[in-house]
Design a protein around this motif. Structure first.
Motif, PDB file in Angstrom:
ATOM      1  N   GLU A  51       7.425  20.593   1.338  1.00  0.00           N
ATOM      2  CA  GLU A  51       8.883  21.119   0.754  1.00  0.00           C
ATOM      3  C   GLU A  51       9.203  22.212   1.752  1.00  0.00           C
ATOM      4  OE1 GLU A  51       7.931  22.531  -3.198  1.00  0.00           O
ATOM      5  OE2 GLU A  51       8.017  20.393  -4.193  1.00  0.00           O
ATOM      6  N   TYR A  52      10.619  22.209   1.825  1.00  0.00           N
ATOM      7  CA  TYR A  52      11.183  23.188   2.599  1.00  0.00           C
ATOM      8  C   TYR A  52      11.518  24.395   1.549  1.00  0.00           C
ATOM      9  CZ  TYR A  52      12.269  19.703   6.363  1.00  0.00           C
ATOM     10  OH  TYR A  52      12.286  18.982   7.192  1.00  0.00           O
ATOM     11  N   GLN A  53      11.218  25.701   2.218  1.00  0.00           N
ATOM     12  CA  GLN A  53      11.430  26.799   1.432  1.00  0.00           C
ATOM     13  C   GLN A  53      13.051  27.097   1.732  1.00  0.00           C
ATOM     14  OE1 GLN A  53       9.308  28.426  -0.112  1.00  0.00           O
ATOM     15  NE2 GLN A  53       7.613  27.117   0.513  1.00  0.00           N
ATOM     16  N   PRO A  54      13.588  27.709   0.810  1.00  0.00           N
ATOM     17  CA  PRO A  54      15.071  27.913   0.825  1.00  0.00           C
ATOM     18  C   PRO A  54      15.529  28.709   1.884  1.00  0.00           C
ATOM     19  CG  PRO A  54      14.048  28.735  -1.209  1.00  0.00           C
ATOM     20  CD  PRO A  54      12.981  27.948  -0.561  1.00  0.00           C
ATOM     21  N   ALA A  55      16.372  28.605   2.495  1.00  0.00           N
ATOM     22  CA  ALA A  55      17.014  29.361   3.685  1.00  0.00           C
ATOM     23  C   ALA A  55      17.920  30.447   3.216  1.00  0.00           C
ATOM     24  CB  ALA A  55      17.732  28.411   4.735  1.00  0.00           C
ATOM     25  N   GLU A  56      18.668  30.354   2.114  1.00  0.00           N
ATOM     26  CA  GLU A  56      19.298  31.404   1.294  1.00  0.00           C
ATOM     27  C   GLU A  56      19.250  31.430   0.214  1.00  0.00           C
ATOM     28  OE1 GLU A  56      23.552  29.128   0.492  1.00  0.00           O
ATOM     29  OE2 GLU A  56      23.115  29.013   2.732  1.00  0.00           O
ATOM     30  N   PRO A  57      19.554  32.586  -0.609  1.00  0.00           N
ATOM     31  CA  PRO A  57      19.309  32.661  -2.024  1.00  0.00           C
ATOM     32  C   PRO A  57      20.347  31.883  -2.835  1.00  0.00           C
ATOM     33  CG  PRO A  57      20.387  34.738  -0.967  1.00  0.00           C
ATOM     34  CD  PRO A  57      20.045  33.895   0.129  1.00  0.00           C
ATOM     35  N   LYS A  58      19.919  31.506  -3.947  1.00  0.00           N
ATOM     36  CA  LYS A  58      20.829  30.881  -4.932  1.00  0.00           C
ATOM     37  C   LYS A  58      21.483  32.099  -5.664  1.00  0.00           C
ATOM     38  CE  LYS A  58      17.656  27.532  -6.213  1.00  0.00           C
ATOM     39  NZ  LYS A  58      17.720  26.213  -6.656  1.00  0.00           N
ATOM     40  N   ARG A  59      23.081  31.493  -5.984  1.00  0.00           N
ATOM     41  CA  ARG A  59      23.947  32.382  -6.450  1.00  0.00           C
ATOM     42  C   ARG A  59      24.686  31.619  -7.652  1.00  0.00           C
ATOM     43  NH1 ARG A  59      25.301  30.391  -1.594  1.00  0.00           N
ATOM     44  NH2 ARG A  59      27.098  29.461  -1.473  1.00  0.00           N
ATOM     45  N   PRO A  60      25.100  32.546  -8.439  1.00  0.00           N
ATOM     46  CA  PRO A  60      25.783  31.743  -9.721  1.00  0.00           C
ATOM     47  C   PRO A  60      26.941  31.207  -9.300  1.00  0.00           C
ATOM     48  CG  PRO A  60      25.638  34.056 -10.179  1.00  0.00           C
ATOM     49  CD  PRO A  60      24.996  33.812  -8.658  1.00  0.00           C
ATOM     50  N   ASP A  61      27.590  29.944  -9.711  1.00  0.00           N
ATOM     51  CA  ASP A  61      28.637  29.168  -9.597  1.00  0.00           C
ATOM     52  C   ASP A  61      29.597  29.935 -10.565  1.00  0.00           C
ATOM     53  OD1 ASP A  61      30.547  26.784 -10.586  1.00  0.00           O
ATOM     54  OD2 ASP A  61      30.005  26.383  -8.580  1.00  0.00           O
ATOM     55  N   PRO A  62      31.093  30.276  -9.720  1.00  0.00           N
ATOM     56  CA  PRO A  62      31.889  30.965 -10.833  1.00  0.00           C
ATOM     57  C   PRO A  62      32.440  30.347 -11.845  1.00  0.00           C
ATOM     58  CG  PRO A  62      32.524  30.705  -8.441  1.00  0.00           C
ATOM     59  CD  PRO A  62      31.208  30.164  -8.251  1.00  0.00           C
ATOM     60  N   GLY A  95      28.511  28.974 -13.847  1.00  0.00           N
ATOM     61  CA  GLY A  95      27.453  29.786 -13.883  1.00  0.00           C
ATOM     62  C   GLY A  95      26.023  29.227 -13.692  1.00  0.00           C
ATOM     63  N   TRP A  96      26.035  27.937 -13.241  1.00  0.00           N
ATOM     64  CA  TRP A  96      24.651  27.400 -12.850  1.00  0.00           C
ATOM     65  C   TRP A  96      24.382  27.983 -11.349  1.00  0.00           C
ATOM     66  CZ3 TRP A  96      25.548  21.529 -13.758  1.00  0.00           C
ATOM     67  CH2 TRP A  96      25.629  21.309 -15.066  1.00  0.00           C
ATOM     68  N   ALA A  97      23.062  28.199 -11.299  1.00  0.00           N
ATOM     69  CA  ALA A  97      22.828  28.533  -9.857  1.00  0.00           C
ATOM     70  C   ALA A  97      22.511  27.640  -8.870  1.00  0.00           C
ATOM     71  CB  ALA A  97      21.168  29.394 -10.187  1.00  0.00           C
ATOM     72  N   GLY A  98      23.101  28.191  -7.597  1.00  0.00           N
ATOM     73  CA  GLY A  98      23.106  27.011  -6.522  1.00  0.00           C
ATOM     74  C   GLY A  98      23.150  27.641  -5.040  1.00  0.00           C
ATOM     75  N   SER A  99      22.993  26.643  -4.206  1.00  0.00           N
ATOM     76  CA  SER A  99      23.223  27.385  -2.820  1.00  0.00           C
ATOM     77  C   SER A  99      23.711  26.348  -1.973  1.00  0.00           C
ATOM     78  CB  SER A  99      22.148  27.849  -2.271  1.00  0.00           C
ATOM     79  OG  SER A  99      21.059  26.940  -1.877  1.00  0.00           O
ATOM     80  N   GLY A 100      24.056  26.398  -0.720  1.00  0.00           N
ATOM     81  CA  GLY A 100      24.552  25.554   0.064  1.00  0.00           C
ATOM     82  C   GLY A 100      23.356  24.851   1.010  1.00  0.00           C
ATOM     83  N   ASP A 101      22.209  25.313   0.792  1.00  0.00           N
ATOM     84  CA  ASP A 101      21.335  24.813   1.516  1.00  0.00           C
ATOM     85  C   ASP A 101      20.627  23.567   0.825  1.00  0.00           C
ATOM     86  OD1 ASP A 101      18.718  24.343   2.914  1.00  0.00           O
ATOM     87  OD2 ASP A 101      17.354  25.910   1.903  1.00  0.00           O
ATOM     88  N   THR A 102      20.640  22.390   1.431  1.00  0.00           N
ATOM     89  CA  THR A 102      20.554  21.023   0.488  1.00  0.00           C
ATOM     90  C   THR A 102      19.004  20.560   1.043  1.00  0.00           C
ATOM     91  OG1 THR A 102      21.271  20.010   2.497  1.00  0.00           O
ATOM     92  CG2 THR A 102      22.917  20.474   0.674  1.00  0.00           C
ATOM     93  N   ARG A 103      18.448  21.168   2.075  1.00  0.00           N
ATOM     94  CA  ARG A 103      16.859  21.115   2.156  1.00  0.00           C
ATOM     95  C   ARG A 103      16.050  21.227   1.349  1.00  0.00           C
ATOM     96  NH1 ARG A 103      16.070  22.958   8.088  1.00  0.00           N
ATOM     97  NH2 ARG A 103      16.032  24.783   7.164  1.00  0.00           N
ATOM     98  N   GLU A 104      16.417  22.021   0.309  1.00  0.00           N
ATOM     99  CA  GLU A 104      15.214  22.391  -0.625  1.00  0.00           C
ATOM    100  C   GLU A 104      15.326  21.456  -1.599  1.00  0.00           C
ATOM    101  OE1 GLU A 104      16.190  25.576  -4.038  1.00  0.00           O
ATOM    102  OE2 GLU A 104      17.274  26.000  -2.334  1.00  0.00           O
TER     103      GLU A 104
END
Length: 98
Positions: free
Chosen positions: A27-38, A41-50
C-alpha cells in the motif's frame, strides 16, 4: 520518492478458512494530508495512489516490485499465529451440576 508499506494479509474474520491469508500486500503511504471538503465535510485529498492496494505471493516479489518502481518501503512483520487448543468439555469447567 514515494513511500509504501508491505504487510502480510490476515485471515478474514468473516470466514473460518485461511484462503487468501498469507499473501503480501503493498500500500502506498499518503503523499499529502487529508483535508475536509467544504461542501460535504468528508475528508479527502488529491493523492489517488493511497487507494491502490497490490497483492503479491511472496515478500520477495513485493520488494522486487518496490525496487523496480523506486519506492521506499517499510515492511511490517507478520504477527505470530496463536493456536488455542480447547476441548468441548472446557466450556463446562467450574459448573456444579449437582
Amino acid at each position: 520518492m514515494a513511500h509504501a508499506r508491505i504487510y502480510q494479509k490476515a485471515k478474514s474474520s468473516m470466514q473460518s478458512g485461511r484462503a487468501g491469508a498469507g499473501s503480501w500486500m503493498l500500500e502506498y503511504q499518503p503523499a499529502e494530508p487529508k483535508r475536509p471538503d467544504p461542501l460535504t465535510g468528508w475528508a479527502g485529498s488529491g493523492d489517488t495512489r493511497e487507494q491502490i492496494r497490490l497483492g503479491f505471493p511472496t515478500l520477495d516479489a513485493a520488494r522486487a516490485y518496490a525496487e523496480r518502481h523506486g519506492l521506499t518501503v517499510h515492511v511490517v512483520p507478520a504477527a505470530e499465529r496463536a493456536i488455542k487448543l480447547q476441548a468441548y468439555a472446557d466450556n463446562f469447567k467450574g459448573i456444579d451440576l449437582n
